[in-house]
Structures are given as structure tokens and as C-alpha cells.
Write an enzyme that holds these catalytic residues in place. Structure first.
Site, PDB file in Angstrom:
ATOM      1  N   SER A 240       0.844  -1.186   0.000  1.00 52.42           N
ATOM      2  CA  SER A 240       0.000   0.000   0.000  1.00 52.42           C
ATOM      3  C   SER A 240       0.875   1.230   0.000  1.00 52.42           C
ATOM      4  CB  SER A 240      -0.904   0.009   1.222  1.00 52.42           C
ATOM      5  OG  SER A 240      -0.118   0.213   2.376  1.00 52.42           O
ATOM      6  N   LYS A 241       0.282   2.306  -0.401  1.00 55.53           N
ATOM      7  CA  LYS A 241       0.939   3.594  -0.494  1.00 55.53           C
ATOM      8  C   LYS A 241       1.622   3.931   0.845  1.00 55.53           C
ATOM      9  CE  LYS A 241       1.150   7.346  -3.013  1.00 55.53           C
ATOM     10  NZ  LYS A 241       2.562   7.159  -3.073  1.00 55.53           N
ATOM     11  N   ARG A 242       0.918   3.598   1.912  1.00 56.21           N
ATOM     12  CA  ARG A 242       1.414   3.900   3.248  1.00 56.21           C
ATOM     13  C   ARG A 242       2.774   3.234   3.506  1.00 56.21           C
ATOM     14  NH1 ARG A 242      -0.207   1.334   7.478  1.00 56.21           N
ATOM     15  NH2 ARG A 242      -1.693   0.194   6.217  1.00 56.21           N
TER      16      ARG A 242
ATOM     17  N   GLY B 201       5.074   2.688   1.325  1.00 55.11           N
ATOM     18  CA  GLY B 201       6.101   3.101   0.365  1.00 55.11           C
ATOM     19  C   GLY B 201       5.536   3.244  -1.027  1.00 55.11           C
TER      20      GLY B 201
ATOM     21  N   GLU C 157       6.079   6.554  -9.829  1.00 51.77           N
ATOM     22  CA  GLU C 157       6.903   6.944  -8.678  1.00 51.77           C
ATOM     23  C   GLU C 157       8.301   6.314  -8.768  1.00 51.77           C
ATOM     24  OE1 GLU C 157       4.709   7.221  -4.539  1.00 51.77           O
ATOM     25  OE2 GLU C 157       3.678   5.817  -5.863  1.00 51.77           O
TER      26      GLU C 157
END
Ligand code: GLU
Length: 427
Positions: A199-201, A203, A209
Site C-alpha cells: 500500500s501507499k502507506r 512506500g 513513482e
């Protein structure tokens, strides 16, 4: 002929999991001389965005993949209606008051031979009747997916494990519509190192990106391959051409993969080492411009090339290059606080001045002559080399680690070196 597809929904960026699914489809098509189709599942008008679509297509291309055909579900709405009407006529579906078309699910035992997981059995008596066309006239994912896969002649559906529960529902639809089912291959999930889904959280997850962080597309593709597949013999580095020769979907692992940033960094560092430094210059130059380190109008390619060569064997991403080589591009450098504390905490103006004089008088300015002067100086001063190496390095670069001191002085140039050391003498 083998025909596979990648079917992203443009409701978010292309992430690591999607990119791997795309890659395995593309690779399978290449390996079997088949066709690779891109199908954009954009029937959710509210959540689908042009910026996501653009990013997805850009990322696929950046990773080095191409497609033979592209379809947009939003342009095929009448096709789904047609097939829904067929099911209504045949009494396999019914219409609700709100106009939604719903498929009648009969109790069945269904077996699928998944190419990765082997045989999987489902009991459809636990499946409720399925909406095919929503009240607003748009198709549901399962229905549009089956109509498209069948009418486009998809032979192998390769997708993430998270769709396994959709597969029996889709098989019922193939049967009801009188289509032959394709083969299925469900690729295992990618978990984060801490456990749980990526998940984005935890990394970066989107391909753009990784691109911005200075990963090379070939390295990322190599890493994506290793998430769930292996060329054998414990090999970690494999280029795409070789992978095409070796790849088969049935060799994909059954168990979930773990996303390991350290391994990706290692692989990226290996690709950076192998890369032609001139090509690295092409990739880092926009990053340097963006940082304001160089100006587009008067680029000194030769200078950038020399700096790239100096760092090529020491970095694992190009973002690291920007971070570590910044002193080559900045006019003013400010040493990291700990570096200053540790190496520039006493008065070295005498030693620095003597070094400057020697540098200023050098007729031939190159790494060897610089080193000779430096060694002579520490000898005269009765110092150990490291007592002066570290302070000079910090004064010039602001950092405690980096390329060899004499080489870096050479590439930094006489003027800049003298000017930076002078600043410390004044302080
Ligand atoms: N649009 C679906 C997704 O993004 C496609 C699933 C499939 O490949 O059938 O997950």
C-alpha cells in the site's frame, strides 16, 4: 494462436501488482508468438480519469512493453446490451423494476484447471444472482469482462489472485452465452515485507513513482519478473530477451510474493553499473534540471558525464545520484551537521592554506599530481593522511563518504576546490 490481455481500470495509477500482471501477459504472448491486447475497463465513468489512463499507458511503454490492439469498454456498451438481451430472451436473466438486468445463477459444481494453482472447485449454490447491466445501463465488471474476453478471442486470462472468486461467476456466464471458456492463470498477490498487501502507506507503489525515483525500466522489469517467477539456477539478473525464451505461465509460483525494496535496489544498482554512462546522462539530466542543478540552456554534458562515471559504481538509484553528487552542481554547499561536528571542529586554517598553495602552484592538475602534493604535505606536517582527507572532503562535498578525494578534486576543478577551501579558512 495465443491471445492474452491486460485489462486495467483507469481509476488509479499503474502499480507494482498491475505492472507484473501486464508483464506476465505480455511475456507469455511474446514467448508463444501470440497477441497481447490492452483493454481499458472504463465503464465506471465517475471514477475513470484521463490522467490515470495516460499514466498507465505511459508506464507500460516506459517499461518496454507494447500492445497489438487496444479496446475501451466505454465504446462497447451496445455489445454488452446485446448479449444481455440475448440472455433475457432465453430466460437466463431477468429485468428488475429499475431496469437492471440480473443473471439467474443455477446451483452447479464448477471445476477450473488453473494453470498456476491446478484444479480449483467451486460450488455456485453460494453465489447470488448476478447483476449484468446496472440500472444506469452500464455493465458490471464480470459481464463486460466475459463478453469481451469471448468476443476478442482471448485464449488465456492471466490476472491477479484477487480475481479468483470472480472466475466461477464468469464461467457461468461463458456457459450461458454459449462461449468456450478460456484458460485461467491466477498470479499470486504481492505482499509488503511487513505483511499485508502493498500500500501507499508502506512506500512507493506506482510505476511512475519508481520512474521518478530513478529506477531504470530494465531493472524494474527484471525485479517484477522475479516476483513470482525464476529463470532457475538461483539467477537474479536476467534480461527481457532471455526471459522471453524461458518463460512459461505454468512456471509461475503459487505462493504470494514479497516486495523487497533492498533487492530491487540491488538489481537497479547492477543495471546502473552495466548501463552506458552516456545513456545515464540522458536520464539524469532532466532530474538535474528539475532540481535546478543545471540549466537546460547551457548544459555541460562532458561535466555531467564525468560525474556520472564517478558515481556509477556507488549508487543504487539515480535519485541517490542526485543526492550524493549534489556538491558537483551547487555553488554553495553546507556540510551535514554531524560531518561538520566530526571533521571540521578544530582550526585547520594552516593546513588548508598550505594545501591551497600547493594546488594553486600545480602545473599539471590531475588526480595523480593532486595526490602527490597531498601526500607530501601530510608528510611535512607529520600527519596521517586521514587526518586531512576527511576534513578536506567535508569542506568540499559536505559529506563524509563519496568518490576518491583526488579524483573528485580533479573533476570539481581547481577554481572551485580553492574557493570552497578558502571559505573554511575564513570561518
Ligand atoms: N479491470 C480489472 C482489474 O483492474 C481486470 C481484471 C481482469 O483481468 O479480469 O483488476
Amino acid at each position: 494462436m495465443i491471445k492474452v490481455r491486460f485489462a486495467p481500470s483507469p481509476t488509479g495509477f499503474l502499480h507494482i501488482g498491475g505492472a507484473r500482471t501486464c508483464l506476465f501477459n505480455w511475456l507469455y504472448a511474446k514467448a508463444k508468438n501470440g497477441k497481447f491486447i490492452l483493454r481499458i475497463e472504463d465503464t465506471d465513468i465517475r471514477r475513470s480519469k484521463k490522467e490515470f489512463l495516460d499514466e498507465i499507458l505511459e508506464s507500460i511503454k516506459w517499461l518496454g512493453m507494447d500492445w497489438d490492439e487496444i479496446y475501451f469498454q466505454s465504446q462497447r456498451l451496445s455489445l454488452y446490451k446485446e448479449f444481455a438481451e440475448k440472455l433475457l430472451r432465453e430466460n437466463k436473466a431477468y429485468q428488475e423494476e429499475n431496469k437492471a438486468v440480473v443473471f439467474k445463477v443455477e446451483p452447479h459444481k464448477i471445476k477450473i484447471k488453473d494453470l498456476i494453482h491446478g484444479e480449483i472447485e467451486f460450488d455456485t449454490s453460494v453465489i447470488k444472482d448476478q447483476v449484468l447491466i446496472k440500472a444506469d445501463g452500464t455493465p458490471t465488471y464480470n459481464f463486460a469482462c466475459v463478453v469481451d474476453d469471448a468476443t476478442l478471442g482471448i485464449t488465456h486470462v492471466i490476472r491477479g489472485d484477487d480475481h479468483i472468486s470472480n472466475t466461477p461467476k464468469q464461467i457461468l456466464l461463458y456457459q450461458a452465452l454459449g462461449f468456450l471458456s478460456p484458460e485461467f492463470a491466477h498470479i499470486p498477490l504481492i505482499l509488503s515485507k511487513e505483511g499485508g498487501r502493498l500500500s501507499k502507506r508502506k512506500g512507493a507503489t506506482s510505476i511512475s513513482e519508481f520512474r521518478q525515483m530513478g529506477y531504470l525500466p530494465e531493472a524494474l522489469v527484471n525485479y517484477l519478473l522475479l516476483l513470482s517467477w525464476s529463470p532457475g539456477e538461483n539467477r537474479e539478473l536476467i534480461d527481457i530477451e532471455e526471459a522471453i525464451n524461458l518463460f512459461d505461465i505454468k512456471d509461475v509460483n503459487k505462493t504470494s510474493a514479497v516486495f523487497d525494496m533492498d533487492k530491487l535496489n540491488w538489481i537497479n544498482s547492477q543495471y546502473i553499473r552495466k548501463q552506458d554512462p552516456n545513456e545515464l546522462v540522458d536520464i539524469v539530466t532532466p532530474l538535474l534540471i528539475e532540481k535546478g542543478f543545471v540549466k537546460r540552456e547551457n548544459l555541460n554534458r562532458e561535466y555531467i558525464l564525468n560525474v556520472v562515471k564517478l558515481f556509477q559504481n556507488r549508487i543504487s538509484t539515480l535519485a541517490e545520484f542526485i543526492e550524493w553528487a549534489d556538491f558537483f552542481f551547487k555553488d554553495e554547499i553546507e556540510p551535514e551537521p554531524q560531518a561538520k561536528e566530526k571533521f571540521l571542529n578544530k582550526d585547520l586554517s594552516k593546513e588548508f592554506s598550505l594545501f591551497l598553495n600547493r594546488l594553486a602552484q600545480l602545473k599539471e592538475f590531475n588526480p595523480q599530481t593532486i595526490e602527490m602534493e597531498f601526500r607530501q604535505l601530510v608528510k611535512d606536517l607529520n600527519l596521517e593522511a586521514r587526518q586531512l582527507v576527511h576534513p578536506v572532503r567535508v569542506a568540499l562535498t559536505g559529506k563524509t563518504v563519496g568518490p576518491g578525494l583526488f579524483e573528485l578534486i580533479y573533476y570539481l576543478g581547481k577554481e572551485r576546490t580553492i574557493q570552497r577551501i578558502k571559505k573554511w579558512i575564513k570561518r
